[in-house]
Design a protein around this motif. Structure first.
Motif, short mmCIF file in Angstrom:
data_model
loop_
_atom_site.label_atom_id
_atom_site.label_comp_id
_atom_site.label_asym_id
_atom_site.label_seq_id
_atom_site.Cartn_x
_atom_site.Cartn_y
_atom_site.Cartn_z
N LEU A 207 0.84 -1.20 0.00
CA LEU A 207 0.00 0.00 0.00
C LEU A 207 0.87 1.25 0.00
O LEU A 207 1.62 1.49 0.96
CB LEU A 207 -0.91 0.00 1.24
CG LEU A 207 -1.66 1.31 1.55
CD1 LEU A 207 -2.61 1.69 0.41
CD2 LEU A 207 -2.41 1.19 2.86
N HIS A 208 0.77 2.03 -1.06
CA HIS A 208 1.45 3.33 -1.11
C HIS A 208 0.57 4.39 -0.47
O HIS A 208 -0.55 4.65 -0.93
CB HIS A 208 1.75 3.73 -2.56
CG HIS A 208 2.05 5.20 -2.71
ND1 HIS A 208 3.28 5.74 -2.38
CD2 HIS A 208 1.27 6.24 -3.09
CE1 HIS A 208 3.24 7.05 -2.57
NE2 HIS A 208 2.03 7.38 -3.00
N HIS A 212 3.01 11.83 -1.79
CA HIS A 212 2.07 11.63 -2.89
C HIS A 212 2.50 12.29 -4.20
O HIS A 212 1.68 12.44 -5.12
CB HIS A 212 0.68 12.13 -2.49
CG HIS A 212 -0.01 11.21 -1.52
ND1 HIS A 212 0.13 9.85 -1.58
CD2 HIS A 212 -0.86 11.47 -0.49
CE1 HIS A 212 -0.60 9.29 -0.62
NE2 HIS A 212 -1.20 10.26 0.06
N SER A 213 3.76 12.68 -4.31
CA SER A 213 4.22 13.18 -5.60
C SER A 213 4.27 12.01 -6.58
O SER A 213 4.52 10.86 -6.21
CB SER A 213 5.60 13.82 -5.48
OG SER A 213 6.57 12.83 -5.16
N ASP A 237 -3.10 4.98 -2.30
CA ASP A 237 -4.02 5.94 -1.71
C ASP A 237 -4.01 7.24 -2.52
O ASP A 237 -4.63 8.21 -2.13
CB ASP A 237 -3.61 6.23 -0.26
CG ASP A 237 -4.73 6.82 0.56
OD1 ASP A 237 -5.79 6.18 0.64
OD2 ASP A 237 -4.56 7.92 1.11
N ASN A 238 -3.31 7.22 -3.65
CA ASN A 238 -3.06 8.42 -4.43
C ASN A 238 -3.81 8.40 -5.77
O ASN A 238 -3.50 9.18 -6.67
CB ASN A 238 -1.56 8.56 -4.69
CG ASN A 238 -1.12 9.98 -4.93
OD1 ASN A 238 -1.73 10.92 -4.44
ND2 ASN A 238 -0.04 10.15 -5.68
N ILE A 273 -9.06 4.54 -3.53
CA ILE A 273 -8.21 3.36 -3.53
C ILE A 273 -7.99 2.94 -4.98
O ILE A 273 -8.95 2.76 -5.73
CB ILE A 273 -8.83 2.17 -2.76
CG1 ILE A 273 -9.17 2.57 -1.33
CG2 ILE A 273 -7.88 0.98 -2.78
CD1 ILE A 273 -9.94 1.47 -0.58
N GLY A 274 -6.75 2.80 -5.36
CA GLY A 274 -6.41 2.17 -6.62
C GLY A 274 -5.87 0.80 -6.33
O GLY A 274 -5.11 0.61 -5.37
#
Length: 277
Positions: A207-208, A212-213, A237-238, A273-274
């Motif tokens: 999970l990232h 968030h760049s 999460d981005n 969520i992706g």
């Protein structure tokens, strides 16, 4: 000429934009007044300054259940059951409330426990029964507690697993430093890329949720690729900001789905969520 015929006649003339302006203005004003009211309530009732917490609307919750169902290939009713399981965990809820109240950072945190899209994280861990979950970005540790709670449930059912939580801030993760949740959490302080490269066991769910760049997110997924177990699940999460995970999925031959949450009674438009698998 009656009112309906008059409106239709005006709509076909150059006066149409002028005639429609009051109605359009009223719609915008009603919308803006709701947003401003919600924002004003939040300003005076919440202490949060980032990583906002909130509940989901009923419809958003239903869509999240189907999102998890498709990504993890499990019945949607079972997903709803896992949502309810987390929200009925009064031990976890009481711990988060007490730890928040006792924290040195309590001035910038709400005591009320609101999981939002994290109920999706929980359900995915329950569905996939991973031996090793890795998350980047911990902050207070709310998400870490949610993931740990799912792992503890899995362990009780004969499927043990651990969570590796990576953050560059030495003060991160204070919510996840108490037992029993800390019993399945390895908190690693340091740069996430270096920490990912140092992982010594395969990763079943990644999970990232750190920087968030676009560039950093891509570096994390590139770094973890060599560490993944067969059939691993990748989460970000981005997903409402970048297309990094979708591009990674296409490049590595995976499927991809995105979910965008809708907060209930909050000014913030929400995150998402992706997932790639």
């Amino acid at each position: 000429m009656d009112a309906t015929k008059l409106r239709r006649a005006i709509a076909r003339t150059p006066l149409a934009p002028v005639a429609a302006f009051p109605k359009r203005l009223a719609k915008v004003a009603r919308y803006d007044s709701r947003v401003l009211g919600t924002s004003a309530r939040w300003l005076f009732t919440s202490r949060e300054h980032h990583n906002y917490t909130y509940d989901l609307t009923k419809l958003s919750r239903q869509h999240l259940a189907w999102f998890v169902s498709v990504a993890c290939d499990v019945p949607v009713g079972q997903v709803r059951g896992w949502f309810a399981e987390l929200e009925a965990d009064e031990t976890l809820r009481g711990h988060i409330e007490a730890a928040t109240a006792a924290s040195a950072r309590r001035g910038l945190a709400d005591r009320q426990v609101r999981y939002a899209r994290r109920i999706g994280w929980y359900a995915m861990v329950r569905a996939r029964r991973p031996a090793h979950v890795v998350e980047t970005g911990v902050d207070k540790g709310l998400g870490s507690c949610v993931l740990a709670a799912a792992l503890l449930r899995n362990t009780a059912e004969g499927h043990p697993g651990r969570l590796t939580s990576l953050d560059i801030n030495p003060e991160a993760g204070y919510l996840a430093r108490a037992t029993p949740w800390a019993d399945v959490v390895d908190l690693v302080i340091g740069d996430s890329i270096a920490s990912i490269r140092a992982l010594d066991r395969p990763v079943d769910i990644f999970l990232h949720d750190s920087d968030h760049s676009r560039g950093h997110e891509k570096r994390e997924f590139d770094a973890v690729e060599a560490k993944l177990a067969p059939g691993a699940l990748l989460l970000t999460d981005n997903v409402t900001i970048t297309n990094v995970l979708a591009e990674h999925a296409e490049r590595t031959g995976r499927r991809f789905l995105a979910y965008r949450e809708t907060p209930a009674g909050h000014w913030y438009p929400g995150d998402g969520i992706g997932v790639a698998w």
